[in-house]
Scaffold this active site. Structure first.
Site, PDB file in Angstrom:
ATOM      1  N   VAL A 311       0.847  -1.099  -0.161  1.00  0.00           N
ATOM      2  CA  VAL A 311       0.109   0.263   0.046  1.00  0.00           C
ATOM      3  C   VAL A 311       0.757   1.031   0.304  1.00  0.00           C
ATOM      4  O   VAL A 311       0.498   2.270  -0.521  1.00  0.00           O
ATOM      5  CB  VAL A 311      -0.994  -0.065   1.085  1.00  0.00           C
ATOM      6  CG1 VAL A 311      -0.629   0.835   2.326  1.00  0.00           C
ATOM      7  CG2 VAL A 311      -2.241  -0.128   0.767  1.00  0.00           C
ATOM      8  N   SER A 312       1.910   1.231   0.501  1.00  0.00           N
ATOM      9  CA  SER A 312       2.797   2.347   0.456  1.00  0.00           C
ATOM     10  C   SER A 312       3.031   3.284  -0.663  1.00  0.00           C
ATOM     11  O   SER A 312       3.017   4.209  -0.620  1.00  0.00           O
ATOM     12  CB  SER A 312       4.266   1.885   1.260  1.00  0.00           C
ATOM     13  OG  SER A 312       4.876   0.786   0.768  1.00  0.00           O
ATOM     14  N   LYS A 356     -16.883   6.511   6.839  1.00  0.00           N
ATOM     15  CA  LYS A 356     -17.079   5.276   7.561  1.00  0.00           C
ATOM     16  C   LYS A 356     -16.096   5.126   8.552  1.00  0.00           C
ATOM     17  O   LYS A 356     -14.961   5.040   8.674  1.00  0.00           O
ATOM     18  CB  LYS A 356     -16.986   3.809   6.547  1.00  0.00           C
ATOM     19  CG  LYS A 356     -17.291   2.626   7.409  1.00  0.00           C
ATOM     20  CD  LYS A 356     -17.643   1.608   6.676  1.00  0.00           C
ATOM     21  CE  LYS A 356     -16.610   0.906   5.757  1.00  0.00           C
ATOM     22  NZ  LYS A 356     -17.077  -0.428   5.294  1.00  0.00           N
ATOM     23  N   ASP A 448     -20.177  -9.694   0.090  1.00  0.00           N
ATOM     24  CA  ASP A 448     -21.160  -9.573   0.997  1.00  0.00           C
ATOM     25  C   ASP A 448     -22.409  -8.600  -0.133  1.00  0.00           C
ATOM     26  O   ASP A 448     -22.611  -7.516   0.316  1.00  0.00           O
ATOM     27  CB  ASP A 448     -21.093  -8.671   2.073  1.00  0.00           C
ATOM     28  CG  ASP A 448     -22.187  -8.409   3.306  1.00  0.00           C
ATOM     29  OD1 ASP A 448     -23.006  -9.323   2.984  1.00  0.00           O
ATOM     30  OD2 ASP A 448     -21.966  -7.664   3.909  1.00  0.00           O
TER      31      ASP A 448
END
Ligand SMILES: *[C@@H]1O[C@H](CO)[C@@H](O)[C@H](O)[C@H]1NC(C)=O
Ligand SMILES: *[C@@H]1O[C@H](CO)[C@@H](O)[C@H](O)[C@H]1NC(C)=O
Ligand SMILES: *[C@@H]1O[C@H](CO)[C@@H](O)[C@H](O)[C@H]1NC(C)=O
Ligand SMILES: *[C@@H]1O[C@H](CO)[C@@H](O)[C@H](O)[C@H]1NC(C)=O
Ligand SMILES: *[C@@H]1O[C@H](CO)[C@@H](O)[C@H](O)[C@H]1NC(C)=O
Ligand SMILES: *[C@@H]1O[C@H](CO)[C@@H](O)[C@H](O)[C@H]1NC(C)=O
Ligand SMILES: *[C@@H]1O[C@H](CO)[C@@H](O)[C@H](O)[C@H]1NC(C)=O
Ligand SMILES: *[C@@H]1O[C@H](CO)[C@@H](O)[C@H](O)[C@H]1NC(C)=O
Ligand SMILES: CC(=O)N[C@H]1CO[C@H](CO)[C@@H](O)[C@@H]1O
Length: 616
Positions: A311-312, A356, A448
């Site tokens: 992610v960096s 969120k 989901d």
């Protein structure tokens, strides 16, 4: 005779002991094979650190050292007060290396499990005393690798090097001891010099390690927080020009601090309390912080370790919001701003966002969202860290028309969705899912899919939201079943098998909801997909009649094409096959849905209906 024998063997034993002492006078300590974790194993595993000194010639850069310890460079640079992970080190430069300390139930020893691949010329002794700087001993290595013969090591074989460590017991935790740092006692050290160096005290060192400490023994230093190491000054590399300027609270910060803060935010995502504490210290300088107790660190998961590396590079594309901005935007998280659950609506710089709130579990979602970019997926705009509250906020584009669930099943049934809109929503969702399934490596499974995770924008185009449960990697098996009743595929419920086919199943349920206007699971617990069979059972000539009875009244009144509705029902049936191998794929679904769109409307009237959604 017997007496002579006894005498002889005693002599032999004495000789042996002498020999041992002369050969390894410093290794003959009682703790050479490890430190016991017998007393209270419930405190294991924990997050801790080893004190390490960079050594010439081969371990003078963070890349080599982080490879050795199986962590990322930033994870060493951060606690060691090094601003640039790529800068070279100087000999003897001090570092803190993060370890996950566990209790091996076989030997009742506590250590950090590090795997080392043997290279040419390596021996257990050489690797423990040089590379690992006596943070373990060759005796301990032999103990935990019973199947390996120390004198006959093959190149390329993996050896577990047990790095000595300890977790604070319950009494120590109560006394604010959050770490027991592993430190190798140097010949020039004494307990008071160590205590001074780390801001501990001699009594507690003796309490934990005993008084009789020999050079190169591992001692455990009790600390409530990591001390800041003073590092030789290095040039901070220039920031990449692509980075967006941060607004609000952050704007006042010097660039250096900003860069440090950026690194901190990265690290904080890992959820380690050290980083939390460290950040808190940094923030103290900027604004007032209320002194709250922070909780003890959690175990680093392997996934999260690799997350750092993944992610960096990509985080540049997200905006970092200040907690003050987020607080103001949501009226300090006023209940009136709640959209749903822990998702708030907020306005920052005139733009609306969905915010969120998460407890340090944002990693997986962030990791997945930074890989995907599609017009039918809700876009992540940025994130925000609240170190005081141990939370993290993901900030998404705000989708004005809310969830499909509220449109289909909400109380205010004033506005009804017509068939054309429903069909287009189905196509949008199918496109988004097809993208997620086909264009991500490793494949992402949403896990989901449901009408409350499908949001509608101003033009009633659908976007998939909430990748909170999403999983990358296919054919994984999980023990922990998550998802929403009424949408869960049978094979997942039975065996925990995660494949893209479970999203296909849930999508089939969404299609049924679009047709019937009924909920996936009724108030009496009746599951919609089980009850859809009644449309297809029985005589062929009355099938359309049965469909008319089953489908949403609003659609019957609208008198839309019943063939189009029947076509969608057929697609839904293909999605809802109980055997996942017989279930269709999203690629085919997109194709079939577009065909039924053509059946319903002609092109001249609505050119948009078969155009693929805009890709960003
Ligand atoms: C071990 O620690 C747990 C909590 O960490 C505590 O509840 C338990 O009483 C402890 N057991 C002993 C023997 O100290
Ligand atoms: C350490 O890094 C250097 C480059 O800086 C490399 O040449 C060397 O092979 C590395 N050593 C080990 C043991 O990985
Ligand atoms: C260390 O790893 C080995 C192999 O991966 C495993 O057998 C052992 O139980 C682990 N030890 C601990 C303390 O986690
Ligand atoms: C480890 O501890 C357990 C109890 O906590 C005990 O039953 C077991 O015998 C111990 N193993 C060793 C090798 O000491
Ligand atoms: C580790 O200990 C040995 C003696 O047991 C010593 O010779 C060696 O220099 C030590 N290594 C380091 C890096 O301090
Ligand atoms: C410990 O070492 C420091 C220097 O490193 C020295 O000044 C001090 O006297 C030593 N203390 C004892 C008790 O030996
Ligand atoms: C925790 O460790 C300290 C120091 O070793 C010891 O004095 C204390 O009795 C331990 N407490 C528990 C609950 O094991
Ligand atoms: C931490 O590093 C910065 C420079 O990177 C330095 O200015 C500061 O003094 C260091 N902290 C300590 C306690 O030495
Ligand atoms: C730190 C540690 O575990 N030290 C132990 C070394 O061995 C002696 C004797 O077995 C113990 O008393 C120490 O607690």
């Amino acid at each position: 005779m017997g007496r002579l024998n006894l005498c002889f063997s005693s002599l032999l034993l004495l000789l042996l002991l002498l020999l041992l002492c002369c050969f390894h006078p410093l290794q003959a300590q009682p703790n050479t094979t490890g430190y016991t974790c017998l007393a209270n194993q419930s405190v294991y595993p924990c997050q801790t650190y080893a004190f390490y000194r960079a050594i010439a010639p081969d371990l003078l850069n963070l890349a080599n050292i982080s490879d050795l310890f199986g962590v990322s460079r930033v994870m060493i640079a951060q606690p060691s007060n090094i601003s640039s992970p790529s800068s070279p080190l100087i000999p003897d430069q001090n570092l803190f290396i993060p370890l996950t300390c566990s209790c091996d139930s076989k030997y009742n020893d506590s250590y950090a499990n590090l795997t080392y691949t043997i290279k040419s010329g390596d021996t257990f002794y050489q690797v423990s005393t040089h590379q690992f700087q006596n943070l373990t001993t060759y005796q301990a290595v032999e103990k935990v690798n019973p199947s390996l013969v120390a004198t006959n090591l093959e190149i390329g074989v993996n050896v577990v090097f047990p790095i000595f460590c300890k977790c604070p017991n319950t009494t120590q935790s109560q006394n604010q001891v959050n770490f027991l740092i592993s430190y190798v006692f140097q010949p020039s050290d004494n307990l008071s010099s160590i205590a001074a160096k780390f801001g501990s005290n001699t009594e507690s060192l003796i309490d934990i390690n005993g008084g009789n400490i020999q050079p190169f023994d591992t001692v455990f230093i009790p600390l409530s927080q990591l001390p800041q190491l003073s590092q030789p000054s290095v040039l901070v590399p220039p920031l990449s020009s692509g980075r967006k300027e941060r607004k609000g609270v952050i704007i006042g910060l010097a660039i250096g601090l900003g860069f440090l803060g950026f690194l901190l935010i990265l690290l904080i995502l890992i959820g380690s309390s050290v980083y939390r504490e460290f950040l808190k210290k940094q923030r103290n300088e900027i604004r007032e912080v209320n002194e709250k107790q922070f909780k003890r660190g959690k175990l680093f998961k392997e996934e999260e370790l690799s997350f750092m590396a993944d992610v960096s590079d990509c985080l540049d594309k997200y905006r970092v919001f200040g907690i003050q901005e987020v607080r103001e935007a949501t009226g300090r998280f006023d209940p009136s701003c709640v959209i749903q659950g822990s998702v708030y609506k907020g306005c920052i710089d005139g733009e609306l966002y969905a915010i969120k709130k998460m407890k340090w579990n944002a990693c997986e979602e962030l990791k997945i969202l930074q890989k995907v970019n599609h017009g039918n997926l809700v876009k992540l705009e940025g994130f925000c860290i609240d170190p005081e509250d141990a939370s993290c906020y993901l900030i998404y584009e705000y989708i004005e028309n809310g969830s499909l669930h509220s449109w289909l099943h909400g109380n205010s049934r004033t506005k009804r969705l017509d068939w054309k809109t429903r069909l287009r929503i189905a196509i949008d969702v199918a496109n988004g899912l097809q993208y997620v399934h086909e264009h991500t490596r490793p494949r992402v499974v949403h896990k989901d899919i449901k009408t409350s995770n499908i949001l509608l924008d101003g033009n009633m185009r659908a976007k998939i939201a909430n990748f909170g449960l999403a999983k990358s990697g296919c054919n994984a098996i999980t023990m922990h079943i998550v998802g929403t009743q009424g949408y869960i595929a049978p094979e997942y419920l039975a065996d925990g098998i995660v494949t893209t086919k479970m999203d296909v199943f849930a999508f089939g349920v969404v299609l049924l909801e679009l047709v019937s206007g009924k909920e996936a699971i009724s108030e009496d617990g009746e599951v919609l997909w089980r009850n859809a069979d009644k449309v297809f059972e029985g005589r062929e000539d009355t099938k359309l009649q049965r469909l008319r009875e089953w489908m949403d009244e609003a659609l019957v009144k609208e008198s839309c094409s019943i063939e189009s509705v029947m076509n969608v029902m057929t697609i839904a049936t293909a999605c809802l096959q109980k055997d996942p191998s017989r279930r269709t794929t999203m690629v085919d679904i997109v194709y079939m849905l577009c065909k039924s769109d053509e059946m319903c409307f002609d092109f001249s009237e609505d050119g948009l209906s078969v155009t693929p959604p805009r890709a960003r």
